[in-house]
Design a protein around this motif. Structure first.
Motif, PDB file in Angstrom:
ATOM      1  N   PHE A  71       0.811  -1.218   0.000  1.00  0.00           N
ATOM      2  CA  PHE A  71       0.000   0.000   0.000  1.00  0.00           C
ATOM      3  C   PHE A  71       0.844   1.268   0.000  1.00  0.00           C
ATOM      4  CE2 PHE A  71      -1.958   3.425   2.422  1.00  0.00           C
ATOM      5  CZ  PHE A  71      -3.132   3.623   1.725  1.00  0.00           C
ATOM      6  N   LEU A  72       1.782   1.363   0.943  1.00  0.00           N
ATOM      7  CA  LEU A  72       2.529   2.613   1.108  1.00  0.00           C
ATOM      8  C   LEU A  72       3.356   2.975  -0.116  1.00  0.00           C
ATOM      9  CD1 LEU A  72       3.718   2.429   4.811  1.00  0.00           C
ATOM     10  CD2 LEU A  72       1.973   3.901   3.823  1.00  0.00           C
ATOM     11  N   LEU A  73       4.015   1.996  -0.700  1.00  0.00           N
ATOM     12  CA  LEU A  73       4.851   2.279  -1.870  1.00  0.00           C
ATOM     13  C   LEU A  73       4.019   2.829  -3.023  1.00  0.00           C
ATOM     14  CD1 LEU A  73       7.564   2.110  -3.392  1.00  0.00           C
ATOM     15  CD2 LEU A  73       6.843  -0.166  -4.119  1.00  0.00           C
ATOM     16  N   TYR A  74       2.913   2.196  -3.326  1.00  0.00           N
ATOM     17  CA  TYR A  74       2.126   2.620  -4.484  1.00  0.00           C
ATOM     18  C   TYR A  74       1.292   3.864  -4.207  1.00  0.00           C
ATOM     19  CZ  TYR A  74       3.831  -1.201  -7.170  1.00  0.00           C
ATOM     20  OH  TYR A  74       4.672  -2.030  -7.862  1.00  0.00           O
ATOM     21  N   ALA A  75       0.876   4.080  -2.978  1.00  0.00           N
ATOM     22  CA  ALA A  75       0.197   5.334  -2.656  1.00  0.00           C
ATOM     23  C   ALA A  75       1.178   6.498  -2.786  1.00  0.00           C
ATOM     24  CB  ALA A  75      -0.382   5.271  -1.252  1.00  0.00           C
ATOM     25  N   PHE A  76       2.416   6.305  -2.308  1.00  0.00           N
ATOM     26  CA  PHE A  76       3.448   7.335  -2.444  1.00  0.00           C
ATOM     27  C   PHE A  76       3.785   7.562  -3.918  1.00  0.00           C
ATOM     28  CE2 PHE A  76       7.954   8.565  -2.630  1.00  0.00           C
ATOM     29  CZ  PHE A  76       7.871   9.779  -1.954  1.00  0.00           C
ATOM     30  N   LEU A  77       3.908   6.476  -4.666  1.00  0.00           N
ATOM     31  CA  LEU A  77       4.199   6.577  -6.091  1.00  0.00           C
ATOM     32  C   LEU A  77       3.079   7.324  -6.824  1.00  0.00           C
ATOM     33  CD1 LEU A  77       6.354   5.643  -8.112  1.00  0.00           C
ATOM     34  CD2 LEU A  77       4.966   3.625  -8.513  1.00  0.00           C
ATOM     35  N   ALA A  78       1.843   7.083  -6.429  1.00  0.00           N
ATOM     36  CA  ALA A  78       0.709   7.778  -7.053  1.00  0.00           C
ATOM     37  C   ALA A  78       0.748   9.274  -6.763  1.00  0.00           C
ATOM     38  CB  ALA A  78      -0.605   7.177  -6.559  1.00  0.00           C
ATOM     39  N   VAL A  79       1.191   9.634  -5.562  1.00  0.00           N
ATOM     40  CA  VAL A  79       1.297  11.057  -5.231  1.00  0.00           C
ATOM     41  C   VAL A  79       2.419  11.699  -6.042  1.00  0.00           C
ATOM     42  CG1 VAL A  79       1.894  12.687  -3.392  1.00  0.00           C
ATOM     43  CG2 VAL A  79       0.302  10.818  -2.930  1.00  0.00           C
ATOM     44  N   MET A  80       3.540  10.981  -6.188  1.00  0.00           N
ATOM     45  CA  MET A  80       4.697  11.551  -6.875  1.00  0.00           C
ATOM     46  C   MET A  80       4.508  11.601  -8.391  1.00  0.00           C
ATOM     47  SD  MET A  80       6.281  12.417  -4.307  1.00  0.00           S
ATOM     48  CE  MET A  80       7.685  13.184  -5.069  1.00  0.00           C
ATOM     49  N   LEU A  81       3.942  10.570  -8.974  1.00  0.00           N
ATOM     50  CA  LEU A  81       3.684  10.566 -10.429  1.00  0.00           C
ATOM     51  C   LEU A  81       2.291  11.140 -10.652  1.00  0.00           C
ATOM     52  CD1 LEU A  81       4.988   7.005 -11.406  1.00  0.00           C
ATOM     53  CD2 LEU A  81       6.123   9.183 -11.792  1.00  0.00           C
ATOM     54  N   THR A  82       1.379  10.262 -10.944  1.00  0.00           N
ATOM     55  CA  THR A  82      -0.048  10.556 -10.987  1.00  0.00           C
ATOM     56  C   THR A  82      -0.727   9.233 -10.675  1.00  0.00           C
ATOM     57  OG1 THR A  82      -0.260  10.005 -13.328  1.00  0.00           O
ATOM     58  CG2 THR A  82       0.174  12.317 -12.793  1.00  0.00           C
ATOM     59  N   PRO A  83      -1.956   9.230 -10.235  1.00  0.00           N
ATOM     60  CA  PRO A  83      -2.618   7.954  -9.972  1.00  0.00           C
ATOM     61  C   PRO A  83      -2.663   7.027 -11.199  1.00  0.00           C
ATOM     62  CG  PRO A  83      -3.787   9.676  -8.832  1.00  0.00           C
ATOM     63  CD  PRO A  83      -2.742  10.353  -9.682  1.00  0.00           C
ATOM     64  N   PRO A  84      -2.967   7.528 -12.417  1.00  0.00           N
ATOM     65  CA  PRO A  84      -2.930   6.603 -13.560  1.00  0.00           C
ATOM     66  C   PRO A  84      -1.528   6.068 -13.852  1.00  0.00           C
ATOM     67  CG  PRO A  84      -4.230   8.525 -14.109  1.00  0.00           C
ATOM     68  CD  PRO A  84      -3.564   8.815 -12.801  1.00  0.00           C
ATOM     69  N   GLY A  85      -0.517   6.887 -13.646  1.00  0.00           N
ATOM     70  CA  GLY A  85       0.858   6.434 -13.860  1.00  0.00           C
ATOM     71  C   GLY A  85       1.250   5.343 -12.875  1.00  0.00           C
ATOM     72  N   ALA A  86       0.908   5.525 -11.617  1.00  0.00           N
ATOM     73  CA  ALA A  86       1.212   4.519 -10.598  1.00  0.00           C
ATOM     74  C   ALA A  86       0.410   3.250 -10.847  1.00  0.00           C
ATOM     75  CB  ALA A  86       0.914   5.068  -9.212  1.00  0.00           C
ATOM     76  N   LEU A  87      -0.826   3.391 -11.302  1.00  0.00           N
ATOM     77  CA  LEU A  87      -1.632   2.221 -11.618  1.00  0.00           C
ATOM     78  C   LEU A  87      -1.023   1.438 -12.776  1.00  0.00           C
ATOM     79  CD1 LEU A  87      -4.225   0.702 -10.899  1.00  0.00           C
ATOM     80  CD2 LEU A  87      -5.423   2.121 -12.543  1.00  0.00           C
ATOM     81  N   LEU A  88      -0.503   2.124 -13.755  1.00  0.00           N
ATOM     82  CA  LEU A  88       0.158   1.474 -14.877  1.00  0.00           C
ATOM     83  C   LEU A  88       1.393   0.712 -14.403  1.00  0.00           C
ATOM     84  CD1 LEU A  88       0.212   1.072 -17.943  1.00  0.00           C
ATOM     85  CD2 LEU A  88       1.624   3.115 -18.085  1.00  0.00           C
ATOM     86  N   VAL A  89       2.187   1.324 -13.541  1.00  0.00           N
ATOM     87  CA  VAL A  89       3.355   0.644 -12.980  1.00  0.00           C
ATOM     88  C   VAL A  89       2.913  -0.573 -12.178  1.00  0.00           C
ATOM     89  CG1 VAL A  89       5.249   0.871 -11.320  1.00  0.00           C
ATOM     90  CG2 VAL A  89       4.792   2.700 -12.949  1.00  0.00           C
TER      91      VAL A  89
END
Length: 58
Positions: free
Chosen positions: A24-42
């Protein structure tokens, strides 16, 4: 209002990552830093679901 939607989408990506490598924490942080669609793609491209251990049959 936009900020609440953005944070909500970031949290949604984090919840979708629960049970995956990174969690959870890694991808929530990644979504904040990139964008939610970008983090979802990753999340979709890079991680796979953890396999549950098979039940031992007696």
């Amino acid at each position: 209002m936009f900020e609440l939607i953005y944070i909500g989408l970031c949290l949604l990506v984090g919840f979708l990552a629960t049970g995956r490598r990174g969690g959870f924490l890694l991808y929530a942080f990644l979504a904040v830093m990139l964008t939610p669609p970008g983090a979802l793609l990753v999340l979709i491209l890079v991680t796979g679901r953890r396999k549950k251990p098979a039940k031992a049959e007696a």
